[in-house]
Design an enzyme around this catalytic site. Structure first.
Site, mmCIF file in Angstrom:
data_model
loop_
_atom_site.group_PDB
_atom_site.id
_atom_site.type_symbol
_atom_site.label_atom_id
_atom_site.label_comp_id
_atom_site.label_asym_id
_atom_site.label_seq_id
_atom_site.Cartn_x
_atom_site.Cartn_y
_atom_site.Cartn_z
ATOM 1 N N GLU A 58 -47.956 -0.070 -35.902
ATOM 2 C CA GLU A 58 -49.463 -0.428 -35.977
ATOM 3 C C GLU A 58 -49.661 -2.288 -35.379
ATOM 4 O O GLU A 58 -50.946 -2.450 -34.879
ATOM 5 C CB GLU A 58 -49.532 -1.186 -37.405
ATOM 6 N N CYS A 90 -46.182 -5.212 -41.812
ATOM 7 C CA CYS A 90 -47.088 -5.211 -40.915
ATOM 8 C C CYS A 90 -48.499 -4.868 -41.396
ATOM 9 O O CYS A 90 -49.726 -4.702 -41.531
ATOM 10 C CB CYS A 90 -46.969 -2.974 -40.544
ATOM 11 N N ARG A 190 -29.263 17.326 -27.459
ATOM 12 C CA ARG A 190 -28.683 16.440 -28.089
ATOM 13 C C ARG A 190 -28.997 14.823 -27.757
ATOM 14 O O ARG A 190 -29.517 14.084 -28.522
ATOM 15 C CB ARG A 190 -27.340 16.712 -26.919
ATOM 16 N N ALA A 309 -17.985 25.425 -38.747
ATOM 17 C CA ALA A 309 -19.553 25.148 -38.427
ATOM 18 C C ALA A 309 -19.093 26.043 -40.116
ATOM 19 O O ALA A 309 -20.728 25.580 -40.712
ATOM 20 C CB ALA A 309 -19.502 25.917 -37.430
#
Length: 386
Positions: A58, A90, A190, A309
């Site tokens: 802003e 803001c 990445r 994973a």
């Protein structure tokens, strides 16, 4: 949304485009964009939040607009803040600029704000419209929102495989499954992440660099999650002039075998390279994630082997998948697959994925999906800024 409110959609799309320019650079803050229109509805100012500690969107848009902002409208992707963080509120800047209307996508859930910014604007006599393109803004800031709500980063699990689901041949060979366009896309991925995580096995087998190859000014934190600290004395990850590295380990790492270097010696060697070291209560993804959140990581990338994973997915540390499928058949009963055993015994236990995008990367196909439901339009997928 009323017909009168729909006229703000094109401007909000522009604000979202501006916000995206800082992707990967604003953590721990969200992506925020803003446009200012004068009283006649003409564009007079644009801005976006470039990084934490710098002016919010802003402020930049209002500075560009100058006196032309008086009596006009500001369209912003996140509720203007009403508290002092690293920068002044803001909401006060919007009021001081003489803006008469504020159009917002997301309301800020931070207890210091929680709609207080919008209320301050209303109390000052400004017209406030909220919820314009809320779903798109929530998805754009899904990583930040997830960290605010859970205290853990948004985890992206990436892998490349052949048409038969193999990520390596039976002898372990895996370079290269995908082509140059796909590898370039990974470097860009990445660049948009705050950290890239691997296990000790990946360091020993591949000696990865884990950088964006210069696609961002500040490379992501390279993280090694290691149970034993049995890591090479020489590795690309230890070069801290390229990018910072963190080695995280659990209590088990202090007990080295008699014929191996004591853990204290291994830790000293790492610290001698300038590598940061962090002991966790447990050497598990779910123990690592709060630590990364405390370091300001919004989005992190898993580039690890199948066992780690699977653990990350099982422990709720994967929210998004990025899968590159190469037009190759690799075969082999013992060939490696992307994920280790998740312990499922029935199809109603499997992990659902909502497909978010599909695109061609040269000859390869990229599929991206969110684990579970898409994080949009749930009434709480919103953001905050510092």
């Amino acid at each position: 949304m009323s017909a009168a409110e729909q006229r703000w959609i094109p401007w909000m799309r522009r604000a979202l485009q501006l916000a995206a320019l800082a992707d990967g650079h604003t953590s721990p803050n969200p992506l925020v964009g803003a446009v200012v229109l004068d009283a006649a509805g003409q564009l007079v100012g644009e801005g976006f939040h470039a990084r934490a500690g710098e002016p919010h969107a802003e402020v930049g848009a209002l500075a560009q607009a100058g006196d032309a902002a008086r009596g006009g409208t500001i369209v912003v992707t996140l509720e203007p803040c009403c508290h002092h963080g690293r920068t002044p509120p803001c909401a006060d800047a919007v009021i001081a600029a003489g803006i008469q209307r504020v159009v917002v996508a997301l309301t800020d859930p931070d207890p210091r704000v929680a709609g207080g910014g919008l209320q301050r604007l209303r109390d000052a006599g400004l017209e406030v419209i909220s919820g314009v393109l809320e779903a798109e803004a929530a998805y754009q800031n899904r990583a930040f929102v997830h960290r605010v709500q859970t205290g853990r980063p948004w985890g992206v699990l990436k892998w490349a495989m052949g048409l038969d689901g193999r990520t390596a041949l039976s002898n372990g060979a895996s370079q290269w499954i995908s082509g140059p366009p796909a590898r370039a896309w990974v470097h860009q991925l990445r660049a948009g992440c705050d950290a890239v995580i691997v296990g000790g096995g990946t360091v020993r087998a591949d000696d990865p660099l884990l950088t964006s190859r210069g696609r961002c000014a500040s490379e992501p934190l390279r993280v090694v999650l290691s149970r034993s600290l049995d890591l090479p004395q020489s590795a690309q990850l230890w070069d801290q002039t390229v990018a910072p590295t963190l080695v995280a380990h659990g209590p088990v790492a202090v007990a080295a075998a008699a014929d191996e270097a004591p853990a204290s010696v291994r830790l000293a060697a790492l610290q001698g390279h300038g590598v940061a070291v962090q002991q966790l209560d447990r050497c598990e993804p779910e123990a690592l994630f709060p630590e990364l959140a405390s370091r300001g990581c919004n989005r992190v990338l898993w580039e690890c082997g199948p066992s780690l994973a699977a653990a990350a997915l099982h422990q709720g540390c994967v929210q998004e998948l990025a899968v590159v499928i190469a037009p190759k058949v690799m075969g082999g009963e013992l060939a490696r697959t992307p994920l280790g055993d998740l312990g499922f015994t029935a199809m109603d236990q499997v992990v659902p994925v909502s497909l978010a995008a599909a695109q061609n990367l040269g000859r390869d196909l990229l599929l991206q999906g969110v684990v579970g439901a898409m994080p949009i339009q749930d009434g709480v997928t919103r953001g905050t800024r510092q």
